[in-house]
Design a protein around this motif. Structure first.
Motif, PDB file in Angstrom:
ATOM      1  N   THR A  17       0.832  -1.211   0.000  1.00  0.00           N
ATOM      2  CA  THR A  17       0.000   0.000   0.000  1.00  0.00           C
ATOM      3  C   THR A  17       0.862   1.254   0.000  1.00  0.00           C
ATOM      4  O   THR A  17       0.592   2.214  -0.723  1.00  0.00           O
ATOM      5  CB  THR A  17      -0.932   0.009   1.223  1.00  0.00           C
ATOM      6  N   SER A  19       3.840   1.481  -1.185  1.00  0.00           N
ATOM      7  CA  SER A  19       4.435   1.555  -2.518  1.00  0.00           C
ATOM      8  C   SER A  19       3.467   2.146  -3.530  1.00  0.00           C
ATOM      9  O   SER A  19       3.857   2.966  -4.372  1.00  0.00           O
ATOM     10  CB  SER A  19       4.869   0.156  -2.970  1.00  0.00           C
ATOM     11  N   ARG A  20       2.187   1.758  -3.439  1.00  0.00           N
ATOM     12  CA  ARG A  20       1.195   2.295  -4.382  1.00  0.00           C
ATOM     13  C   ARG A  20       1.007   3.793  -4.184  1.00  0.00           C
ATOM     14  O   ARG A  20       0.829   4.541  -5.149  1.00  0.00           O
ATOM     15  CB  ARG A  20      -0.142   1.566  -4.211  1.00  0.00           C
ATOM     16  N   ASN A  23       4.170   5.555  -5.607  1.00  0.00           N
ATOM     17  CA  ASN A  23       4.246   5.484  -7.068  1.00  0.00           C
ATOM     18  C   ASN A  23       2.997   6.007  -7.758  1.00  0.00           C
ATOM     19  O   ASN A  23       2.926   6.011  -8.993  1.00  0.00           O
ATOM     20  CB  ASN A  23       4.493   4.039  -7.511  1.00  0.00           C
ATOM     21  N   SER A  25       0.129   4.694  -8.058  1.00  0.00           N
ATOM     22  CA  SER A  25      -0.397   3.630  -8.907  1.00  0.00           C
ATOM     23  C   SER A  25      -1.316   2.732  -8.084  1.00  0.00           C
ATOM     24  O   SER A  25      -1.154   2.602  -6.870  1.00  0.00           O
ATOM     25  CB  SER A  25       0.743   2.796  -9.502  1.00  0.00           C
ATOM     26  N   GLY A  26      -2.270   2.118  -8.755  1.00  0.00           N
ATOM     27  CA  GLY A  26      -3.189   1.240  -8.055  1.00  0.00           C
ATOM     28  C   GLY A  26      -4.199   1.999  -7.220  1.00  0.00           C
ATOM     29  O   GLY A  26      -4.168   3.219  -7.115  1.00  0.00           O
ATOM     30  N   ARG A  33      -4.470   6.437   2.210  1.00  0.00           N
ATOM     31  CA  ARG A  33      -3.514   7.331   1.569  1.00  0.00           C
ATOM     32  C   ARG A  33      -3.104   8.446   2.524  1.00  0.00           C
ATOM     33  O   ARG A  33      -1.928   8.798   2.628  1.00  0.00           O
ATOM     34  CB  ARG A  33      -4.118   7.912   0.292  1.00  0.00           C
TER      35      ARG A  33
END
Length: 335
Positions: A17, A19-20, A23, A25-26, A33
């Motif tokens: 999570t 990483s998303r 980036n 992404s996803g 967030r």
């Protein structure tokens, strides 16, 4: 030094999570967030962008080439491009080609060597060699604003013919019958399109645009001044002038005023672009507006899709201009 594991632990989410979020992404819920961003800020976590780029074979860099950064049109486009690219997690390398096709080619080579993920550019002119370059087989790209007669590349462009037509229609509706046009360099396609749109707008009203009332210039204030002085030297002034950008329109107005002419009572002036200065010059400038923000947004969305390898069904997008009427235009003075 904190790691991505520390961020995940503090935020109460998985490493995936985090990483998303990093980036962009996803899918990540707004609540998660927010927790990840808060944890990153609290720990002062700095992702290793170089290592991540090597793993993903992505640099998150985008090259932006513009012909003249001093031109307020390209300054505004660059501003919006940076904002939209930044929001998608890209950093920008801005290259000012200074209307030099050789400098344009050199910058392209540098950007490819820097392994940018994509390039968005407005070419110098139709003489540009960019479209023939093998570099564009290596890097996703989008053409913005200045296009060729036949453009097969991913493109976001303005309907410049319509812009010229709108200027003509406005002046004709005010009652003008003797009109002139100060063009930009006619080796640039959009200048030819604006001229043809203006000519067609007059033709619909039964008015011919005489060749002696077409003056080619350079998109700069001094170019507009020089064009107006050439008209003054003929002793046969038009009642209205359409300039292909606002900067030349400002120069036209300055030259006419210096000779004691009143704008718009003696002569009306229409520009093109709708840069912020249009509202503060006196008289305020009637102009054909370009939706710069929309053009930049569409260009970034298109480029991002190409970088991601997504299937793009619409590769050519055309944006419509609109007329903004201010104080520099009025009906012609009755003799």
């Amino acid at each position: 030094m904190p790691s991505i594991k520390d961020v995940a632990k503090l935020a109460g989410v998985s490493i995936a999570t985090v990483s998303r979020v990093i980036n962009n992404s996803g899918k990540v819920s707004p609540e998660k967030r927010s927790r990840v961003i808060e944890a990153i800020e609290k720990l002062n976590y700095q992702p290793n962008l170089l290592a991540r780029g090597l793993r993903q074979q992505k640099t998150r860099l985008v090259g932006c080439l513009v012909p003249d950064v001093e031109n307020l049109v390209f300054a505004r486009l660059a501003k919006y491009l940076e904002e939209f690219l930044s929001a998608r997690g890209y950093s920008v390398i801005l290259c000012n080609t200074n209307n030099d096709k050789n400098k344009e080619r050199n910058y392209l080579s540098v950007l490819v060597q820097r392994k940018v993920d994509g390039i968005i550019f407005s070419r110098v002119s139709d003489e540009s060699i960019l479209f023939m370059s093998s570099y564009f087989r290596q890097v996703p790209y989008v053409v913005l604003d200045r296009t060729l007669e036949i453009e097969f590349a991913p493109t976001v462009k303005l309907d410049n013919f319509l812009g010229g037509f709108l200027a003509a229609r406005h002046l004709v509706e005010l009652g003008h019958r003797c009109l002139a046009c100060v063009t930009g360099p006619l080796k640039i396609r959009l200048c030819r399109e604006r001229l043809e749109g203006f000519r067609e707008g007059l033709k619909v009203a039964g008015i011919d645009l005489r060749n002696e009332y077409i003056v080619e210039s350079d998109f700069k204030i001094n170019g507009g001044k020089e064009a107006a002085l050439r008209m003054l030297a003929t002793g046969n002034l038009p009642t209205a002038v359409f300039a292909h950008n606002d900067m030349m329109a400002f120069g036209v107005m300055q030259a006419f005023r210096s000779e004691g002419l009143d704008i718009p009572r003696d002569i009306s002036v229409v520009g093109f672009d709708n840069i912020p200065l249009c509202e503060v010059v006196s008289p305020s400038l009637t102009t054909v507006a370009q939706p710069f923000e929309e053009m930049a947004r569409l260009g970034v969305e298109l480029l991002d899709s190409l970088i991601r390898g997504e299937k793009v069904t619409q590769k050519v997008m055309v944006v419509k201009p609109y007329l903004v009427i201010r104080s520099s235009t009025a009906p012609p003075r009755v003799a």
